[in-house]
Design an enzyme around this catalytic site. Structure first.
Site, PDB file in Angstrom:
ATOM      1  N   ILE A 101      -1.871  12.511  -2.192  1.00  0.00           N
ATOM      2  CA  ILE A 101      -1.525  13.668  -1.338  1.00  0.00           C
ATOM      3  C   ILE A 101      -0.200  14.313  -1.768  1.00  0.00           C
ATOM      4  O   ILE A 101      -0.004  15.505  -1.567  1.00  0.00           O
ATOM      5  CB  ILE A 101      -1.502  13.272   0.162  1.00  0.00           C
ATOM      6  CG1 ILE A 101      -1.601  14.513   1.045  1.00  0.00           C
ATOM      7  CG2 ILE A 101      -0.285  12.423   0.508  1.00  0.00           C
ATOM      8  CD1 ILE A 101      -1.968  14.237   2.477  1.00  0.00           C
ATOM      9  N   ASP A 108       3.544   7.338   3.489  1.00  0.00           N
ATOM     10  CA  ASP A 108       4.919   7.576   3.929  1.00  0.00           C
ATOM     11  C   ASP A 108       5.906   7.305   2.782  1.00  0.00           C
ATOM     12  O   ASP A 108       6.764   8.153   2.471  1.00  0.00           O
ATOM     13  CB  ASP A 108       5.186   6.619   5.110  1.00  0.00           C
ATOM     14  CG  ASP A 108       6.359   7.037   5.968  1.00  0.00           C
ATOM     15  OD1 ASP A 108       6.904   8.125   5.738  1.00  0.00           O
ATOM     16  OD2 ASP A 108       6.720   6.264   6.879  1.00  0.00           O
TER      17      ASP A 108
HETATM   18  N1  AR6 Z   1      -2.164   9.845  -1.081  1.00  0.00           N
HETATM   19  C1  AR6 Z   1      -3.269   9.851  -0.294  1.00  0.00           C
HETATM   20  N2  AR6 Z   1      -3.670   8.774   0.421  1.00  0.00           N
HETATM   21  C2  AR6 Z   1      -2.934   7.657   0.309  1.00  0.00           C
HETATM   22  C3  AR6 Z   1      -1.777   7.565  -0.493  1.00  0.00           C
HETATM   23  C4  AR6 Z   1      -1.380   8.739  -1.210  1.00  0.00           C
HETATM   24  N3  AR6 Z   1      -0.313   8.761  -1.978  1.00  0.00           N
HETATM   25  N4  AR6 Z   1      -1.261   6.306  -0.366  1.00  0.00           N
HETATM   26  C5  AR6 Z   1      -2.079   5.628   0.463  1.00  0.00           C
HETATM   27  N5  AR6 Z   1      -3.096   6.437   0.865  1.00  0.00           N
HETATM   28  P1  AR6 Z   1      -1.171   4.236   5.040  1.00  0.00           P
HETATM   29  P2  AR6 Z   1      -1.394   4.032   7.968  1.00  0.00           P
HETATM   30  C6  AR6 Z   1      -4.203   6.161   1.799  1.00  0.00           C
HETATM   31  O1  AR6 Z   1      -1.001   2.780   4.910  1.00  0.00           O
HETATM   32  O2  AR6 Z   1      -2.564   3.146   7.866  1.00  0.00           O
HETATM   33  C7  AR6 Z   1       3.540   3.103   6.428  1.00  0.00           C
HETATM   34  O3  AR6 Z   1       4.349   2.003   6.133  1.00  0.00           O
HETATM   35  C8  AR6 Z   1      -4.501   4.715   2.113  1.00  0.00           C
HETATM   36  O4  AR6 Z   1      -5.384   4.170   1.138  1.00  0.00           O
HETATM   37  O5  AR6 Z   1      -0.311   5.130   4.224  1.00  0.00           O
HETATM   38  O6  AR6 Z   1      -1.417   5.183   8.944  1.00  0.00           O
HETATM   39  C9  AR6 Z   1       4.077   3.919   7.597  1.00  0.00           C
HETATM   40  O7  AR6 Z   1       5.497   3.963   7.589  1.00  0.00           O
HETATM   41  C10 AR6 Z   1      -5.167   4.845   3.480  1.00  0.00           C
HETATM   42  O8  AR6 Z   1      -6.547   5.177   3.359  1.00  0.00           O
HETATM   43  O9  AR6 Z   1      -0.972   4.728   6.576  1.00  0.00           O
HETATM   44  C11 AR6 Z   1       3.549   3.172   8.782  1.00  0.00           C
HETATM   45  O10 AR6 Z   1       4.361   2.061   9.082  1.00  0.00           O
HETATM   46  C12 AR6 Z   1      -4.468   6.053   4.113  1.00  0.00           C
HETATM   47  O11 AR6 Z   1      -3.838   6.730   3.046  1.00  0.00           O
HETATM   48  C13 AR6 Z   1       2.183   2.686   8.305  1.00  0.00           C
HETATM   49  O12 AR6 Z   1       2.286   2.618   6.880  1.00  0.00           O
HETATM   50  C14 AR6 Z   1      -3.409   5.683   5.157  1.00  0.00           C
HETATM   51  O13 AR6 Z   1      -2.717   4.529   4.743  1.00  0.00           O
HETATM   52  C15 AR6 Z   1       1.086   3.669   8.657  1.00  0.00           C
HETATM   53  O14 AR6 Z   1      -0.158   3.107   8.306  1.00  0.00           O
END
Ligand code: AR6
Length: 170
Positions: free
Chosen positions: A11, A34
């Site tokens: 993203i 994040d």
């Molecule tokens: N681009 C697109 N999607 C992504 C990327 C990226 N660069 N990186 C991961 N994903 P997550 P949550 C996907 O863990 O579950 C953080 O520590 C990933 O495979 O980013 O809402 C925050 O600070 C998954 O399908 O977010 C919070 O503490 C999706 O994005 C916590 O994680 C969301 O994964 C939030 O957890």
């Protein structure tokens, strides 16, 4: 009705008026999306988050809510930070997950954004099952009033996520 598009990738490489961050209530960074957004967007985003914590969001951002900051060096005008619910097998937190999409869209609309990129909120570190997360995301965006937002782009990191969203969109 808003146009829904799907992209597989990172993203932080997207060009959009607003990019949504799957944040936590501290607004001070973390892993996953994040971590990537703060790394690639640069220190301006964290600075803006700290300012929010020092003003209206002293206790942090509540689950299901959203707030906008600068997008720093990302190819976007705004980052909209939202806090997804942690998955629970005992308690139905679906309305909080739907609220993340709805509130982010509402703020994007207020900012005049026409394109917004979302990750699959809560489906990573927060453990939400991908199929259900995709269903809630697509249903909520379809039924939300989003004008002037014309395109909602879901940016899915891997095949599993892309396929789950594809099943909801077709
Ligand atoms: N681009 C697109 N999607 C992504 C990327 C990226 N660069 N990186 C991961 N994903 P997550 P949550 C996907 O863990 O579950 C953080 O520590 C990933 O495979 O980013 O809402 C925050 O600070 C998954 O399908 O977010 C919070 O503490 C999706 O994005 C916590 O994680 C969301 O994964 C939030 O957890």
């Amino acid at each position: 009705m808003v146009r829904i598009t799907l992209v597989q990738g990172d993203i932080t490489e997207q060009q959009a008026d607003a990019i949504v961050n799957a944040a936590n209530s501290s607004l001070l960074g973390g892993g996953g999306v994040d971590g990537a957004i703060h790394r690639r967007g640069g220190p301006e985003i964290l600075e803006a988050c700290r300012a929010l914590r020092a003003s209206h969001y002293g206790k942090g951002l509540a689950t299901g809510q959203a707030v906008a900051t600068t997008a720093g060096r990302l190819h976007a005008d705004h980052v909209i930070h939202t806090v997804g619910p942690v998955w629970s097998g005992e308690e139905d937190r679906s309305s909080l997950l739907a609220s993340c999409y709805r509130e982010s869209l509402r703020i994007a609309a207020e900012l005049g954004a026409r394109t917004i990129a979302f990750p699959a909120i809560s489906t990573g570190i927060y453990g939400w099952p991908m199929d259900d997360g995709a269903r809630i995301a697509v249903e909520t965006v379809r039924t939300a009033s989003a004008a002037p937002v014309a395109e909602v782009r879901f940016v899915l990191f891997d095949d599993t996520a892309y396929e789950a969203f594809s099943r909801q969109v077709t």
